[in-house]
Design a protein around this motif. Sequence first.
Motif, PDB file in Angstrom:
ATOM      1  N   VAL A  44     -11.445  -2.046  -7.188  1.00  0.00           N
ATOM      2  CA  VAL A  44     -12.593  -1.380  -6.585  1.00  0.00           C
ATOM      3  C   VAL A  44     -12.130  -0.074  -5.992  1.00  0.00           C
ATOM      4  O   VAL A  44     -11.071  -0.007  -5.375  1.00  0.00           O
ATOM      5  CB  VAL A  44     -13.215  -2.242  -5.451  1.00  0.00           C
ATOM      6  N   GLU A  45     -12.950   0.983  -6.169  1.00  0.00           N
ATOM      7  CA  GLU A  45     -12.666   2.237  -5.486  1.00  0.00           C
ATOM      8  C   GLU A  45     -13.763   2.419  -4.444  1.00  0.00           C
ATOM      9  O   GLU A  45     -14.943   2.347  -4.774  1.00  0.00           O
ATOM     10  CB  GLU A  45     -12.682   3.382  -6.491  1.00  0.00           C
ATOM     11  N   ALA A  46     -13.380   2.580  -3.195  1.00  0.00           N
ATOM     12  CA  ALA A  46     -14.372   2.721  -2.124  1.00  0.00           C
ATOM     13  C   ALA A  46     -13.993   3.904  -1.255  1.00  0.00           C
ATOM     14  O   ALA A  46     -12.818   4.271  -1.159  1.00  0.00           O
ATOM     15  CB  ALA A  46     -14.399   1.450  -1.283  1.00  0.00           C
ATOM     16  N   SER A  47     -15.014   4.501  -0.619  1.00  0.00           N
ATOM     17  CA  SER A  47     -14.735   5.635   0.262  1.00  0.00           C
ATOM     18  C   SER A  47     -14.728   5.176   1.715  1.00  0.00           C
ATOM     19  O   SER A  47     -15.590   4.405   2.135  1.00  0.00           O
ATOM     20  CB  SER A  47     -15.818   6.700   0.066  1.00  0.00           C
ATOM     21  N   LEU A  48     -13.771   5.669   2.465  1.00  0.00           N
ATOM     22  CA  LEU A  48     -13.710   5.340   3.897  1.00  0.00           C
ATOM     23  C   LEU A  48     -14.899   5.928   4.635  1.00  0.00           C
ATOM     24  O   LEU A  48     -15.169   5.564   5.772  1.00  0.00           O
ATOM     25  CB  LEU A  48     -12.407   5.868   4.502  1.00  0.00           C
ATOM     26  N   ASP A  49     -15.600   6.857   4.008  1.00  0.00           N
ATOM     27  CA  ASP A  49     -16.754   7.486   4.654  1.00  0.00           C
ATOM     28  C   ASP A  49     -18.078   6.846   4.249  1.00  0.00           C
ATOM     29  O   ASP A  49     -19.137   7.255   4.700  1.00  0.00           O
ATOM     30  CB  ASP A  49     -16.777   8.984   4.317  1.00  0.00           C
ATOM     31  N   ASN A  50     -18.019   5.854   3.369  1.00  0.00           N
ATOM     32  CA  ASN A  50     -19.248   5.179   2.949  1.00  0.00           C
ATOM     33  C   ASN A  50     -18.991   3.675   2.978  1.00  0.00           C
ATOM     34  O   ASN A  50     -18.754   3.045   1.947  1.00  0.00           O
ATOM     35  CB  ASN A  50     -19.640   5.653   1.533  1.00  0.00           C
ATOM     36  N   ARG A  51     -19.014   3.125   4.187  1.00  0.00           N
ATOM     37  CA  ARG A  51     -18.567   1.744   4.376  1.00  0.00           C
ATOM     38  C   ARG A  51     -19.753   0.788   4.253  1.00  0.00           C
ATOM     39  O   ARG A  51     -20.367   0.399   5.240  1.00  0.00           O
ATOM     40  CB  ARG A  51     -17.877   1.617   5.742  1.00  0.00           C
ATOM     41  N   VAL A  52     -20.073   0.433   3.000  1.00  0.00           N
ATOM     42  CA  VAL A  52     -21.192  -0.494   2.760  1.00  0.00           C
ATOM     43  C   VAL A  52     -20.685  -1.679   1.948  1.00  0.00           C
ATOM     44  O   VAL A  52     -19.708  -1.569   1.215  1.00  0.00           O
ATOM     45  CB  VAL A  52     -22.355   0.191   2.003  1.00  0.00           C
ATOM     46  N   ARG A  53     -21.381  -2.800   2.091  1.00  0.00           N
ATOM     47  CA  ARG A  53     -20.951  -4.014   1.394  1.00  0.00           C
ATOM     48  C   ARG A  53     -21.156  -3.875  -0.110  1.00  0.00           C
ATOM     49  O   ARG A  53     -22.054  -3.188  -0.565  1.00  0.00           O
ATOM     50  CB  ARG A  53     -21.703  -5.229   1.941  1.00  0.00           C
ATOM     51  N   ASP A  54     -20.285  -4.554  -0.857  1.00  0.00           N
ATOM     52  CA  ASP A  54     -20.335  -4.505  -2.309  1.00  0.00           C
ATOM     53  C   ASP A  54     -20.626  -5.911  -2.820  1.00  0.00           C
ATOM     54  O   ASP A  54     -19.748  -6.765  -2.841  1.00  0.00           O
ATOM     55  CB  ASP A  54     -18.980  -4.004  -2.835  1.00  0.00           C
ATOM     56  N   PRO A  55     -21.893  -6.186  -3.193  1.00  0.00           N
ATOM     57  CA  PRO A  55     -22.257  -7.557  -3.588  1.00  0.00           C
ATOM     58  C   PRO A  55     -21.471  -8.070  -4.786  1.00  0.00           C
ATOM     59  O   PRO A  55     -21.311  -9.273  -4.959  1.00  0.00           O
ATOM     60  CB  PRO A  55     -23.746  -7.459  -3.922  1.00  0.00           C
ATOM     61  N   ARG A  56     -20.935  -7.162  -5.622  1.00  0.00           N
ATOM     62  CA  ARG A  56     -20.199  -7.625  -6.802  1.00  0.00           C
ATOM     63  C   ARG A  56     -18.728  -7.922  -6.501  1.00  0.00           C
ATOM     64  O   ARG A  56     -18.049  -8.593  -7.246  1.00  0.00           O
ATOM     65  CB  ARG A  56     -20.296  -6.589  -7.926  1.00  0.00           C
ATOM     66  N   ALA A 100       0.816  -1.230   0.000  1.00  0.00           N
ATOM     67  CA  ALA A 100       0.000   0.000   0.000  1.00  0.00           C
ATOM     68  C   ALA A 100       0.841   1.266   0.000  1.00  0.00           C
ATOM     69  O   ALA A 100       1.998   1.270   0.429  1.00  0.00           O
ATOM     70  CB  ALA A 100      -0.904   0.000   1.236  1.00  0.00           C
ATOM     71  N   ARG A 101       0.218   2.321  -0.491  1.00  0.00           N
ATOM     72  CA  ARG A 101       0.784   3.670  -0.365  1.00  0.00           C
ATOM     73  C   ARG A 101      -0.346   4.602   0.033  1.00  0.00           C
ATOM     74  O   ARG A 101      -1.421   4.557  -0.557  1.00  0.00           O
ATOM     75  CB  ARG A 101       1.419   4.119  -1.679  1.00  0.00           C
ATOM     76  N   ARG A 102      -0.088   5.439   1.039  1.00  0.00           N
ATOM     77  CA  ARG A 102      -1.157   6.328   1.521  1.00  0.00           C
ATOM     78  C   ARG A 102      -1.524   7.362   0.467  1.00  0.00           C
ATOM     79  O   ARG A 102      -0.705   7.752  -0.357  1.00  0.00           O
ATOM     80  CB  ARG A 102      -0.757   7.001   2.830  1.00  0.00           C
ATOM     81  N   ARG A 103      -2.791   7.806   0.517  1.00  0.00           N
ATOM     82  CA  ARG A 103      -3.280   8.852  -0.380  1.00  0.00           C
ATOM     83  C   ARG A 103      -3.634  10.065   0.476  1.00  0.00           C
ATOM     84  O   ARG A 103      -3.757   9.969   1.683  1.00  0.00           O
ATOM     85  CB  ARG A 103      -4.551   8.392  -1.107  1.00  0.00           C
ATOM     86  N   GLY A 104      -3.837  11.186  -0.191  1.00  0.00           N
ATOM     87  CA  GLY A 104      -4.167  12.411   0.544  1.00  0.00           C
ATOM     88  C   GLY A 104      -5.671  12.545   0.767  1.00  0.00           C
ATOM     89  O   GLY A 104      -6.127  13.515   1.371  1.00  0.00           O
ATOM     90  N   ASP A 105      -6.470  11.596   0.253  1.00  0.00           N
ATOM     91  CA  ASP A 105      -7.928  11.720   0.412  1.00  0.00           C
ATOM     92  C   ASP A 105      -8.476  10.515   1.192  1.00  0.00           C
ATOM     93  O   ASP A 105      -7.718   9.763   1.788  1.00  0.00           O
ATOM     94  CB  ASP A 105      -8.605  11.845  -0.968  1.00  0.00           C
ATOM     95  N   ARG A 106      -9.779  10.332   1.178  1.00  0.00           N
ATOM     96  CA  ARG A 106     -10.427   9.272   1.975  1.00  0.00           C
ATOM     97  C   ARG A 106     -10.806   8.076   1.100  1.00  0.00           C
ATOM     98  O   ARG A 106     -11.736   7.334   1.400  1.00  0.00           O
ATOM     99  CB  ARG A 106     -11.686   9.842   2.644  1.00  0.00           C
ATOM    100  N   THR A 107     -10.063   7.887   0.007  1.00  0.00           N
ATOM    101  CA  THR A 107     -10.391   6.809  -0.932  1.00  0.00           C
ATOM    102  C   THR A 107      -9.509   5.584  -0.703  1.00  0.00           C
ATOM    103  O   THR A 107      -8.317   5.725  -0.441  1.00  0.00           O
ATOM    104  CB  THR A 107     -10.192   7.313  -2.383  1.00  0.00           C
ATOM    105  N   LEU A 108     -10.132   4.403  -0.830  1.00  0.00           N
ATOM    106  CA  LEU A 108      -9.360   3.173  -0.919  1.00  0.00           C
ATOM    107  C   LEU A 108      -9.448   2.745  -2.379  1.00  0.00           C
ATOM    108  O   LEU A 108     -10.536   2.468  -2.886  1.00  0.00           O
ATOM    109  CB  LEU A 108      -9.964   2.077  -0.036  1.00  0.00           C
ATOM    110  N   ASN A 109      -8.301   2.736  -3.017  1.00  0.00           N
ATOM    111  CA  ASN A 109      -8.249   2.328  -4.411  1.00  0.00           C
ATOM    112  C   ASN A 109      -7.591   0.949  -4.412  1.00  0.00           C
ATOM    113  O   ASN A 109      -6.370   0.843  -4.326  1.00  0.00           O
ATOM    114  CB  ASN A 109      -7.428   3.378  -5.169  1.00  0.00           C
ATOM    115  N   ALA A 110      -8.423  -0.093  -4.440  1.00  0.00           N
ATOM    116  CA  ALA A 110      -7.911  -1.436  -4.139  1.00  0.00           C
ATOM    117  C   ALA A 110      -7.887  -2.323  -5.371  1.00  0.00           C
ATOM    118  O   ALA A 110      -8.815  -2.323  -6.186  1.00  0.00           O
ATOM    119  CB  ALA A 110      -8.790  -2.082  -3.068  1.00  0.00           C
ATOM    120  N   PHE A 111      -6.816  -3.118  -5.464  1.00  0.00           N
ATOM    121  CA  PHE A 111      -6.650  -4.061  -6.564  1.00  0.00           C
ATOM    122  C   PHE A 111      -6.418  -5.461  -5.968  1.00  0.00           C
ATOM    123  O   PHE A 111      -5.508  -5.635  -5.154  1.00  0.00           O
ATOM    124  CB  PHE A 111      -5.449  -3.637  -7.422  1.00  0.00           C
TER     125      PHE A 111
END
Length: 388
Positions: free
Chosen positions: A76-88, A57-68
Motif C-alpha cells: 500500500v502507498e499512503a500519504s502522511l498528509d491524507n490519513r484515512v482508513r483503507d477498507p481494502r 524501514a528506511r526513511r524517504r525524502g517525501d511524505r509517503t509511506l510505501n508499506a509492504f
Amino acid sequence: MSIDISQAKNDFKVHFGFAPELVSRAPGRVNIIGEHTDYNHGFVLPMAIERETLIAARRRGDRTLNAFAANLGASVEASLDNRVRDPRNSWIDYVLGVADELAKLDKPLTGADLMIVGDVPIGCGLSSSASLEMATLTLFEALGGFKIEGAEAPKLGQRVENCFLGLNTGIMDQFISRMGKRGHALFLDCRSHAYELVPVAFATAKFAIANTCVSRGLTSSKYNERVNECAEARAVMNAQLERDGTHLRDFSMDDLNACRSAMPDNVFRRARHVIGDNARTLAACGAMRAGQTAALGKLMNDGDASCREDYEITCPELDAMTAIARAIPGCHGARMTGAGFGGCTVNLVETNTLDQFGERLMAEYTAHTGIEGEMIVSSPAEGAGLAG
Ligand code: GLA
C-alpha cells in the motif's frame, strides 16, 4: 526473539532493493486474568509473549509511506498528509492511526519505505493489533527523534482503537506491548496507570497458550455491546445509590447487590463479572508473587466461569478447550483470554507434564470439535523497542 531479524532485513532488501535503516518490534500478549476490566478502570495481569510484529524501514525524502505487509504479500502507498482508513487494506489503518495521533500532538512524521512482518496469530486474542500499533509508534519515534513518555505511549495506541478504528477498547494490550519486561507479568491499575512488574518464576509450572483457531467475526460489535452494558449498570447504581461513579471500579459487590432488582439480569451479571474479576486479579497477583500455583489456577478457573456464565464472552470451542485442559493431570487452571468469542485460552501447567498436556489437549480438542488447535508455550517477553 521470535522472528529472525537478519532474515527480515534481507527480505526488506529483496523487496525494496536496498537495506533497511532500522527495525522496530513490539510483542503480542496473553492476559493471565482480569478480563474486560480495563475499560471499567479495573485491574489486569497480562504478560508479553515471544510472538511479535516487526517493522523494517528506511526513511524517504517525501511524505509517503510505501508499506509492504510480508505475511499478506500486500503493498500500500499512503500519504502522511491524507490519513484515512483503507477498507481494502485494513492493516495499514493501524499505521495511519498512529500517524494521525502523532500529528495531533505535532510530532514530526517521516515518510518511509517499510516492511511489516509478524508471528502473532491475527484475530486470536493475542493482540496482534496492539503489537502493530506499538511497533509503528517505536518506528516513528526513532525516525522523528522524539519519545512519547510513560503511559502516554499506550494511551496513544488506545486512541487509535477508540478514535480511528471505532472500537471502545481499554488500555491493557498497548500497555503490556509497550511496557512488558522479560521474565515478568505486569499488574496494572487501569485507572491510575500505576503498575508493578511481577516475576513469573514458578519453580515447577509454566503458562501455555492454546489457540482454538476459531475467530468470531462478531467480536467488535459484541465488545462494544459489553462496554454499553457496563455503562448501563453504572448509571443504574448512580441513580439508585445517589452516587456519581464514572466507572464500575467505583462500586463494590454490596453496591451491586443492593441494586439488583433495578437492572436487567444481563446487566447485573456483566457488572458482577467485572467487580468479581477485579478482586480475583488482585488475589492472583498475590498468588503469583508467592509462587502459589494451585491458588492461581483456582482463580483462573473461577475467572473463566465468570466470563462464560456472567459476561458471556466464550463460545463452544473455548469452553471445550478449557474443560479438556482442566481434566488433564498437571493443569492447575485454564481460562479464556482476551476479548473472547473465539481465540485463545491460557493454562497454568506443571512443567514436567507440559509435553503430554499439549499433545492430549490438541488431540481431544480436535476429536471434540473437528478443528486443529495450536499450542504456544512462551516465557514472558520484553516490551517494544528497536531491534538490531
Ligand atoms: C481486548 C481489548 C482490551 C481488553 C480485552 C478484554 O483485548 O483490546 O482492551 O478489554 O479485550 O480484557
